[in-house]
Write a protein that holds these residues in place. Structure first.
Motif, PDB file in Angstrom:
ATOM      1  N   LYS A 165       0.858  -1.178   0.000  1.00  0.00           N
ATOM      2  CA  LYS A 165       0.000   0.000   0.000  1.00  0.00           C
ATOM      3  C   LYS A 165       0.896   1.229   0.000  1.00  0.00           C
ATOM      4  O   LYS A 165       1.892   1.281   0.716  1.00  0.00           O
ATOM      5  CB  LYS A 165      -0.902   0.028   1.241  1.00  0.00           C
ATOM      6  N   GLY A 166       0.524   2.206  -0.800  1.00  0.00           N
ATOM      7  CA  GLY A 166       1.313   3.430  -0.820  1.00  0.00           C
ATOM      8  C   GLY A 166       1.656   3.847  -2.223  1.00  0.00           C
ATOM      9  O   GLY A 166       1.011   3.450  -3.197  1.00  0.00           O
ATOM     10  N   ALA A 167       2.681   4.668  -2.330  1.00  0.00           N
ATOM     11  CA  ALA A 167       3.104   5.208  -3.616  1.00  0.00           C
ATOM     12  C   ALA A 167       4.384   4.509  -4.057  1.00  0.00           C
ATOM     13  O   ALA A 167       5.338   4.430  -3.291  1.00  0.00           O
ATOM     14  CB  ALA A 167       3.345   6.705  -3.505  1.00  0.00           C
ATOM     15  N   PHE A 168       4.395   4.010  -5.282  1.00  0.00           N
ATOM     16  CA  PHE A 168       5.634   3.404  -5.770  1.00  0.00           C
ATOM     17  C   PHE A 168       5.709   3.407  -7.286  1.00  0.00           C
ATOM     18  O   PHE A 168       4.709   3.238  -7.983  1.00  0.00           O
ATOM     19  CB  PHE A 168       5.811   1.978  -5.241  1.00  0.00           C
ATOM     20  N   ALA A 169       6.899   3.677  -7.757  1.00  0.00           N
ATOM     21  CA  ALA A 169       7.294   3.417  -9.136  1.00  0.00           C
ATOM     22  C   ALA A 169       8.524   2.531  -9.012  1.00  0.00           C
ATOM     23  O   ALA A 169       9.590   2.991  -8.596  1.00  0.00           O
ATOM     24  CB  ALA A 169       7.611   4.705  -9.876  1.00  0.00           C
ATOM     25  N   PHE A 170       8.353   1.237  -9.295  1.00  0.00           N
ATOM     26  CA  PHE A 170       9.424   0.254  -9.145  1.00  0.00           C
ATOM     27  C   PHE A 170      10.091  -0.033 -10.483  1.00  0.00           C
ATOM     28  O   PHE A 170       9.414  -0.172 -11.512  1.00  0.00           O
ATOM     29  CB  PHE A 170       8.879  -1.072  -8.602  1.00  0.00           C
ATOM     30  N   VAL A 171      11.412  -0.144 -10.464  1.00  0.00           N
ATOM     31  CA  VAL A 171      12.188  -0.660 -11.588  1.00  0.00           C
ATOM     32  C   VAL A 171      12.915  -1.892 -11.065  1.00  0.00           C
ATOM     33  O   VAL A 171      13.748  -1.795 -10.161  1.00  0.00           O
ATOM     34  CB  VAL A 171      13.188   0.383 -12.122  1.00  0.00           C
ATOM     35  N   SER A 177      15.627  -9.859 -17.547  1.00  0.00           N
ATOM     36  CA  SER A 177      14.444  -9.030 -17.768  1.00  0.00           C
ATOM     37  C   SER A 177      14.501  -7.754 -16.937  1.00  0.00           C
ATOM     38  O   SER A 177      15.187  -7.676 -15.916  1.00  0.00           O
ATOM     39  CB  SER A 177      13.170  -9.803 -17.419  1.00  0.00           C
ATOM     40  N   LEU A 178      13.754  -6.773 -17.402  1.00  0.00           N
ATOM     41  CA  LEU A 178      13.559  -5.522 -16.672  1.00  0.00           C
ATOM     42  C   LEU A 178      12.057  -5.302 -16.562  1.00  0.00           C
ATOM     43  O   LEU A 178      11.351  -5.239 -17.575  1.00  0.00           O
ATOM     44  CB  LEU A 178      14.210  -4.359 -17.423  1.00  0.00           C
ATOM     45  N   THR A 179      11.560  -5.199 -15.325  1.00  0.00           N
ATOM     46  CA  THR A 179      10.132  -5.046 -15.078  1.00  0.00           C
ATOM     47  C   THR A 179       9.887  -3.732 -14.345  1.00  0.00           C
ATOM     48  O   THR A 179      10.632  -3.378 -13.430  1.00  0.00           O
ATOM     49  CB  THR A 179       9.583  -6.209 -14.230  1.00  0.00           C
ATOM     50  N   VAL A 180       8.850  -3.020 -14.746  1.00  0.00           N
ATOM     51  CA  VAL A 180       8.494  -1.774 -14.065  1.00  0.00           C
ATOM     52  C   VAL A 180       7.027  -1.827 -13.666  1.00  0.00           C
ATOM     53  O   VAL A 180       6.199  -2.437 -14.356  1.00  0.00           O
ATOM     54  CB  VAL A 180       8.764  -0.535 -14.953  1.00  0.00           C
ATOM     55  N   ALA A 181       6.722  -1.202 -12.532  1.00  0.00           N
ATOM     56  CA  ALA A 181       5.352  -1.195 -12.026  1.00  0.00           C
ATOM     57  C   ALA A 181       5.073   0.121 -11.320  1.00  0.00           C
ATOM     58  O   ALA A 181       5.951   0.682 -10.657  1.00  0.00           O
ATOM     59  CB  ALA A 181       5.133  -2.360 -11.066  1.00  0.00           C
ATOM     60  N   VAL A 182       3.842   0.595 -11.444  1.00  0.00           N
ATOM     61  CA  VAL A 182       3.392   1.831 -10.804  1.00  0.00           C
ATOM     62  C   VAL A 182       2.185   1.508  -9.939  1.00  0.00           C
ATOM     63  O   VAL A 182       1.329   0.706 -10.320  1.00  0.00           O
ATOM     64  CB  VAL A 182       3.028   2.889 -11.872  1.00  0.00           C
ATOM     65  N   ASP A 183       2.111   2.134  -8.748  1.00  0.00           N
ATOM     66  CA  ASP A 183       0.986   1.858  -7.854  1.00  0.00           C
ATOM     67  C   ASP A 183      -0.337   2.216  -8.522  1.00  0.00           C
ATOM     68  O   ASP A 183      -0.379   2.959  -9.505  1.00  0.00           O
ATOM     69  CB  ASP A 183       1.147   2.634  -6.540  1.00  0.00           C
ATOM     70  N   ASP A 184      -1.439   1.663  -7.999  1.00  0.00           N
ATOM     71  CA  ASP A 184      -2.723   1.803  -8.675  1.00  0.00           C
ATOM     72  C   ASP A 184      -3.299   3.221  -8.632  1.00  0.00           C
ATOM     73  O   ASP A 184      -4.320   3.499  -9.260  1.00  0.00           O
ATOM     74  CB  ASP A 184      -3.749   0.802  -8.131  1.00  0.00           C
ATOM     75  N   HIS A 185      -2.652   4.143  -7.909  1.00  0.00           N
ATOM     76  CA  HIS A 185      -3.041   5.547  -7.934  1.00  0.00           C
ATOM     77  C   HIS A 185      -2.093   6.386  -8.791  1.00  0.00           C
ATOM     78  O   HIS A 185      -2.395   7.550  -9.058  1.00  0.00           O
ATOM     79  CB  HIS A 185      -3.061   6.118  -6.512  1.00  0.00           C
ATOM     80  N   GLY A 186      -0.958   5.826  -9.179  1.00  0.00           N
ATOM     81  CA  GLY A 186      -0.008   6.566 -10.010  1.00  0.00           C
ATOM     82  C   GLY A 186       0.505   7.823  -9.344  1.00  0.00           C
ATOM     83  O   GLY A 186       0.730   8.844 -10.006  1.00  0.00           O
ATOM     84  N   PRO A 243      -6.436   7.195 -10.597  1.00  0.00           N
ATOM     85  CA  PRO A 243      -5.339   8.154 -10.822  1.00  0.00           C
ATOM     86  C   PRO A 243      -5.319   9.277  -9.790  1.00  0.00           C
ATOM     87  O   PRO A 243      -6.307   9.967  -9.574  1.00  0.00           O
ATOM     88  CB  PRO A 243      -5.645   8.700 -12.215  1.00  0.00           C
ATOM     89  N   ASN A 244      -4.181   9.437  -9.149  1.00  0.00           N
ATOM     90  CA  ASN A 244      -3.974  10.507  -8.169  1.00  0.00           C
ATOM     91  C   ASN A 244      -2.521  10.930  -8.153  1.00  0.00           C
ATOM     92  O   ASN A 244      -1.852  10.858  -7.126  1.00  0.00           O
ATOM     93  CB  ASN A 244      -4.375  10.061  -6.758  1.00  0.00           C
ATOM     94  N   MET A 245      -1.984  11.388  -9.297  1.00  0.00           N
ATOM     95  CA  MET A 245      -0.594  11.802  -9.311  1.00  0.00           C
ATOM     96  C   MET A 245      -0.384  13.001  -8.396  1.00  0.00           C
ATOM     97  O   MET A 245      -1.255  13.851  -8.254  1.00  0.00           O
ATOM     98  CB  MET A 245      -0.112  12.134 -10.717  1.00  0.00           C
ATOM     99  N   CYS A 246       0.769  13.065  -7.777  1.00  0.00           N
ATOM    100  CA  CYS A 246       1.100  14.111  -6.820  1.00  0.00           C
ATOM    101  C   CYS A 246       1.036  15.496  -7.463  1.00  0.00           C
ATOM    102  O   CYS A 246       1.687  15.757  -8.476  1.00  0.00           O
ATOM    103  CB  CYS A 246       2.498  13.850  -6.276  1.00  0.00           C
ATOM    104  N   SER A 247       0.256  16.392  -6.844  1.00  0.00           N
ATOM    105  CA  SER A 247       0.136  17.756  -7.361  1.00  0.00           C
ATOM    106  C   SER A 247       1.467  18.490  -7.368  1.00  0.00           C
ATOM    107  O   SER A 247       1.727  19.331  -8.240  1.00  0.00           O
ATOM    108  CB  SER A 247      -0.867  18.544  -6.513  1.00  0.00           C
ATOM    109  N   MET A 248       2.329  18.188  -6.391  1.00  0.00           N
ATOM    110  CA  MET A 248       3.589  18.913  -6.282  1.00  0.00           C
ATOM    111  C   MET A 248       4.571  18.561  -7.393  1.00  0.00           C
ATOM    112  O   MET A 248       5.549  19.275  -7.594  1.00  0.00           O
ATOM    113  CB  MET A 248       4.227  18.664  -4.915  1.00  0.00           C
ATOM    114  N   GLU A 249       4.326  17.474  -8.119  1.00  0.00           N
ATOM    115  CA  GLU A 249       5.151  17.197  -9.297  1.00  0.00           C
ATOM    116  C   GLU A 249       4.980  18.335 -10.298  1.00  0.00           C
ATOM    117  O   GLU A 249       5.948  18.826 -10.876  1.00  0.00           O
ATOM    118  CB  GLU A 249       4.759  15.868  -9.941  1.00  0.00           C
TER     119      GLU A 249
END
Length: 472
Positions: A165-171, A177-186, A243-249
């Motif tokens: 649970k939380g925020a993540f962009a994993f590489v 192989s190279l796998t990437v994943a983004v949390d379900d809120h982005g 979708p809930n990308m961080c406003s501060m980005e």
């Protein structure tokens, strides 16, 4: 230890698969992402059979030596990371990418974000005999992945991701192989690009521009992408999509030349400045922006108001990130090293100062004081974001409630505190109007509203834990 600006993003990540100059391109890309983290940097590379890594403390140029880079030069697969610590201390063991070795194979891991249930999972794993090598929340994922009983590599990754649970962009790098994943809120951004037939990913598109890669698209919330020598596979680890990308980005963290959904943050910040003008009824002679992240908003305000924009504040670009001990006098001294007014521009003028945010108020107070000393007749502060009132649990080092000035003071009280003639914040409603204009699907505004899109499992912020541990 405190940073004078008050806001820090946790990190930036990059990965590339199947390019003969992968390590060199990764180094260049990380250099363009340096603004996202300056406490440490590293790379992990693969030759198809084994993983190798190098990492160090400080800026990228200090963290990785020429000898280390030379040793990684011939590998066609690479991931990289620049770090600012929000969870885990500032020490080498927490610098990423992590490299884990086992008889099941090697694993390289880079993470941007913050896991809100990491402490609970860690305690449970330790009770079952797990031994952690770092104090980073990112290591939790590696343990979950290693313990998964699901069949196949992708299934194990999906199983581990679904427990977080939380925020993540994993590489995530394996030998093949190279796998990437983004949390379900982005919440944390991740972009897909391509160069010379090789796919790459990055926290911001400015990394693609640095290596002359094509920006394909933003990676979607809940998406799982795997790259191998056979090609690229697009999948999802969850059907949830909120979708809930961080406003501060948009407001502060991303570089002005980076793009989200095809629109540069410069354009969005300029639009935020125009929106602020609609809420700020002030007569003035000039508009100045606080360098560097507020210059676009100041331009937008100037265009909307017809008030000329001037470079009334200069930034000393030879001063790095200045960590200082607590104390108002010390903080003001550090700000003075970075910012100085141009007397010929502001003397005798009614000045509107545009900033992107106010956290403690230290910088704003210094700016007002310095402009008055330089002869400014009136000083009106405009902020191109709403008041920051709440801590962030998703990967931004926003101070605890006690250190956020708007959490306990009204805009009028803050105005009095910093010594300005007036203070106007952008409203939450107008901020979202701007985002919707540029294809928004919904942004996280918890630091402004207190409405957290992801349930907070671990109720105590890392900074608050540290203070309690120290008896503060």
């Amino acid at each position: 230890m405190y940073e004078i600006r008050g806001l820090n993003e946790e990190c930036g990540v990059f990965g590339i698969w199947g390019h003969p100059e992968a390590s060199e391109l990764t180094y260049i890309a990380l250099h363009s992402l340096q603004h996202r983290g300056q406490e440490g940097a590293g790379m992990v590379v693969s030759n198809g059979s084994y993983l190798f890594g190098a990492r160090g403390m400080g800026l990228l140029t200090d963290a990785l030596t020429k000898d280390q880079l030379r040793s990684l030069k011939t590998f066609p697969y690479a991931i990289g990371h620049v770090r600012y610590a929000t969870t885990g201390g500032s020490e080498l063991s927490n610098v990423q990418p992590f490299l884990f070795k086992s008889h099941h194979g090697d694993l390289g891991l880079a993470h941007n974000g913050n896991l809100v249930n990491a402490m609970n999972i860690r305690r449970a794993l330790e009770d079952e005999g797990a031994i952690f090598q770092t104090s980073s929340d990112s290591e939790v994922f590696a343990h979950l992945l290693r313990r998964s009983k699901a069949g196949g590599k992708k299934a194990r990754i999906k199983s581990a991701l679904r427990q977080l649970k939380g925020a993540f962009a994993f590489v995530i790098m394996h030998e093949d192989s190279l796998t990437v994943a983004v949390d379900d809120h982005g919440v944390r951004p991740l972009m897909l690009g391509k160069i010379d037939g090789a796919y790459c990913v990055a926290s911001e598109t400015c990394a693609f521009a640095a290596i002359n890669a094509e920006y394909i698209r933003d990676i979607e919330p809940g998406e799982l992408i795997t790259m191998t020598d056979d090609g690229i596979d697009f999948d999802r680890y969850t059907e949830t999509d909120k979708p809930n990308m961080c406003s501060m980005e948009y407001i502060y963290f991303a570089r002005a030349d980076s793009e989200f959904r095809g629109t540069s943050t410069y354009t969005i910040r300029k639009a935020l400045g125009k929106a602020l003008y609609k809420e700020m009824d002030v007569e003035a002679d000039i508009v100045i922006g606080v360098p560097d992240s507020s210059l676009a908003a100041a331009k937008g305000f100037s265009d909307a108001s017809g008030i000329p924009q001037e470079q009334g504040l200069l930034k000393n670009r030879y001063v790095g990130r200045t960590f200082i001990s607590p104390g108002q006098e010390a903080r003001e001294r550090a700000v003075r090293m970075k910012l100085s007014p141009v007397k010929d521009i502001v003397d005798g003028k009614r000045v509107i100062v545009i900033d992107d945010s106010i956290v403690r108020g230290t910088t704003s107070k210094f700016i007002v004081k310095a402009l008055r000393k330089a002869g400014a007749k009136e000083i009106h502060m405009g902020v191109s974001s709403p008041p920051i009132k709440n801590p962030c649990y998703y990967g931004i080092d926003v101070s605890t409630h006690a250190e956020i000035i708007a959490s306990k003071k009204s805009p009028e009280e803050i105005c009095d505190r910093i010594g300005a003639d007036s203070l106007t914040y952008l409203s939450v409603e107008r901020m979202h109007e701007v985002y919707r204009t540029y294809g928004s699907r919904g942004e996280c505004d918890a630091c402004f509203t207190g409405k957290y899109p992801i349930e907070i499992i671990d109720q105590v912020l890392p900074q608050e834990k540290d203070l309690k541990t120290k008896g503060v």
